[in-house]
Design a protein around this motif. Structure first.
Motif, PDB file in Angstrom:
ATOM      1  N   GLY A 131       0.873  -1.277  -0.038  1.00  0.00           N
ATOM      2  CA  GLY A 131       0.042   0.070  -0.063  1.00  0.00           C
ATOM      3  C   GLY A 131       0.888   1.185   0.000  1.00  0.00           C
ATOM      4  O   GLY A 131       0.591   2.196  -0.779  1.00  0.00           O
ATOM      5  N   ASN A 150      -3.702  -0.229   5.237  1.00  0.00           N
ATOM      6  CA  ASN A 150      -4.140   1.176   5.934  1.00  0.00           C
ATOM      7  C   ASN A 150      -3.064   1.984   6.302  1.00  0.00           C
ATOM      8  O   ASN A 150      -3.226   2.866   6.745  1.00  0.00           O
ATOM      9  CB  ASN A 150      -4.542   0.379   7.233  1.00  0.00           C
ATOM     10  N   GLN A 198      -6.436   4.000  -0.946  1.00  0.00           N
ATOM     11  CA  GLN A 198      -7.618   3.191  -0.236  1.00  0.00           C
ATOM     12  C   GLN A 198      -8.623   3.205  -1.210  1.00  0.00           C
ATOM     13  O   GLN A 198      -9.482   2.293  -1.108  1.00  0.00           O
ATOM     14  CB  GLN A 198      -7.728   3.643   1.304  1.00  0.00           C
ATOM     15  N   MET A 220      -8.511   4.293   8.615  1.00  0.00           N
ATOM     16  CA  MET A 220      -9.237   3.482   7.710  1.00  0.00           C
ATOM     17  C   MET A 220     -10.412   3.933   7.275  1.00  0.00           C
ATOM     18  O   MET A 220     -11.164   3.963   8.558  1.00  0.00           O
ATOM     19  CB  MET A 220      -9.268   1.893   7.932  1.00  0.00           C
TER      20      MET A 220
END
Length: 354
Positions: A55, A97, A104, A143
Motif C-alpha cells: 500500500g 491501512n 485506499q 481506515m
C-alpha cells in the motif's frame, strides 16, 4: 483498531479457508509477527499464486491503470499486468491501512466487487489485506468506514507455541529454539516509544539466520552486536547470557547443587542476569503459594534459595533484587511466606558467611 478477540497463527489458516473464499479479509497485528508469511503459506496451500501489492508504494493509477483508446473511439482503463490475470490467484494487499486515502479509495471496488474498471478477478480468486495498528508505533492511517465495512477483520497475536512448532521444521538455530522454549515470553515485546530494536518472531528469525551465517566460531562480542541489533535490550542481554551457558556448560542446576558459584566477573554480568532470571523462574515454579503445602524437598529448595540470594547480593545487590522483585503488574511473583522468611533470615545468613 484493537480487537477484543484475537487469534493465534495456528488458527488463521482454518479461518481464512472459511472467510477468504467468500469475503475479503483484513489481518491486523503488530509488526514482525508473521502476517505476510501466513498469507503466502495459505495461498500456497490452495495452489494459488500470491500477488502482493504494498500500500505504501502505490499511487491510485497503479491500480486503475492507464487509459487506452479503443477502435470505436472510446477510452477504457487497462489495469496493470500484476492484477489483470487469467487464472485465479490470491491478491494480498499488504500495508493497506498505511496507504494514502486516494489509494485506499481505489481499492474499494477491487475489495468489494472484485473488479477494477471492466476487469473482474477470475472466479476462485481471494483478496486478503494486512496491516499494523497505530498503537504499535507503525505507519498507519485511519481506515475510512466505507473500507472498514468492506472487510472481515481478524486480529492476530503472537504465540510462542505456534512459532516454536513452526521453527522446528524450518531450520531455526538450536540456540534460538532452546532459549525461547525456556523463555516464551521473550518471543515478542511491544514496540518501544523510542527508535530501538524490539523482539518479534521476525527478529528472532533474523538472529537465527545470522547465527547460522557466522557458524560455531562466532565471537562473544559479535554475538552481542547481533543480539542488541535485533532484540529488546533485556532480551538481548539474557540471550547472550544463555549462549555463554551453552558454550561453557555452566548452568543453574550446578549452582543449585553447590557444584558451581554465581559468575562474579564484571564481563559475565549478562550471564549473571540470565541465571538470576532463571533462578526466579525456578522458584516461582517450585514453591507453593502457602508454606503449609510445601513438601520437605520444597522446604529444602527455599532454604537453599535464601543462601543463594545472599551470595548473589554479595556480587550485585541490583541483580539479587531482580529475583524478589514484583512482576510487571506490580504483584509479587514469589510466595509471600518465602519473601518474609528471606527478609528475616538474610542478616543471619550474611553473618554466617563472614
Amino acid at each position: 483498531m484493537q480487537g477484543a478477540v484475537t487469534v493465534s497463527p495456528s488458527q488463521v489458516p482454518e479461518l481464512l479457508l472459511g472467510l477468504a473464499t467468500v469475503r475479503p479479509v483484513f489481518l491486523w497485528g503488530a509488526p514482525g509477527i508473521g502476517k505476510s508469511s501466513l498469507v503466502r503459506e495459505f495461498a500456497e496451500s490452495l495452489g494459488l499464486e500470491c500477488v502482493s501489492l504494498i500500500g505504501t508504494q502505490l499511487a491510485p493509477e497503479d491500480l486503475v491503470g492507464v487509459p487506452q483508446i479503443t477502435p470505436d473511439g472510446r477510452s477504457r482503463f487497462c489495469p496493470p499486468e500484476s492484477i489483470a490475470r487469467e487464472q485465479p490467484y490470491c491478491l494480498f494487499l499488504d500495508e493497506l491501512n498505511a496507504a494514502t486515502p486516494d489509494v485506499q479509495k481505489a481499492f474499494y471496488s477491487l475489495i468489494l466487487d472484485r473488479r477494477i474498471g471492466s476487469y473482474e478477478l477470475p472466479a476462485g480468486s481471494i483478496v486478503i489485506g494486512a496491516g499494523n495498528r497505530a498503537t504499535d508505533g507503525a505507519l498507519a492511517r485511519p481506515m475510512a468506514s466505507a473500507l472498514v465495512n468492506r472487510l472481515v477483520h481478524v486480529h492476530l497475536r503472537a504465540s510462542a507455541a505456534d512459532w516454536l512448532g513452526w521453527a522446528a521444521g524450518h531450520g531455526i538455530h538450536p540456540w534460538v529454539q532452546d532459549y525461547l522454549t525456556d523463555r516464551p515470553d521473550h518471543l515478542w515485546s511491544a514496540p518501544p516509544k523510542s527508535e530501538e530494536p524490539f523482539s518479534t518472531p521476525r527478529a528472532w528469525h533474523m538472529l537465527s539466520d545470522a547465527l547460522h551465517s557466522f557458524g560455531p566460531t562466532l565471537e562473544e562480542e559479535t554475538l552481542k552486536v547481533l543480539a542488541h541489533g535485533l532484540l529488546t535490550p533485556p532480551h538481548a542481554v539474557a540471550f547472550c547470557g544463555y549462549a555463554k551457558i551453552v558454550r561453557n556448560s555452566f548452568g543453574l542446576d550446578s549452582i543449585l547443587k553447590g557444584d558451581a558459584r554465581w559468575p562474579h566477573r564484571l564481563e559475565d554480568r549478562d550471564l549473571l542476569y540470565y541465571l538470576a532470571d532463571s533462578f526466579r523462574g525456578r522458584l516461582v515454579k517450585e514453591l507453593p503459594a502457602k508454606k503449609e503445602y510445601a513438601s520437605d524437598s520444597q522446604r529444602k529448595v527455599a532454604y537453599r534459595a535464601k543462601s543463594l540470594l545472599v551470595q548473589l547480593a554479595e556480587i550485585s545487590v541490583e541483580v539479587a533484587q531482580t529475583v524478589i522483585a514484583d512482576g510487571a503488574d506490580g504483584n509479587p511473583l514469589l510466595p509471600s511466606w518465602f519473601l518474609i522468611e528471606a527478609a528475616r533470615d538474610m542478616p543471619r545468613l550474611v553473618e554466617a558467611r563472614r
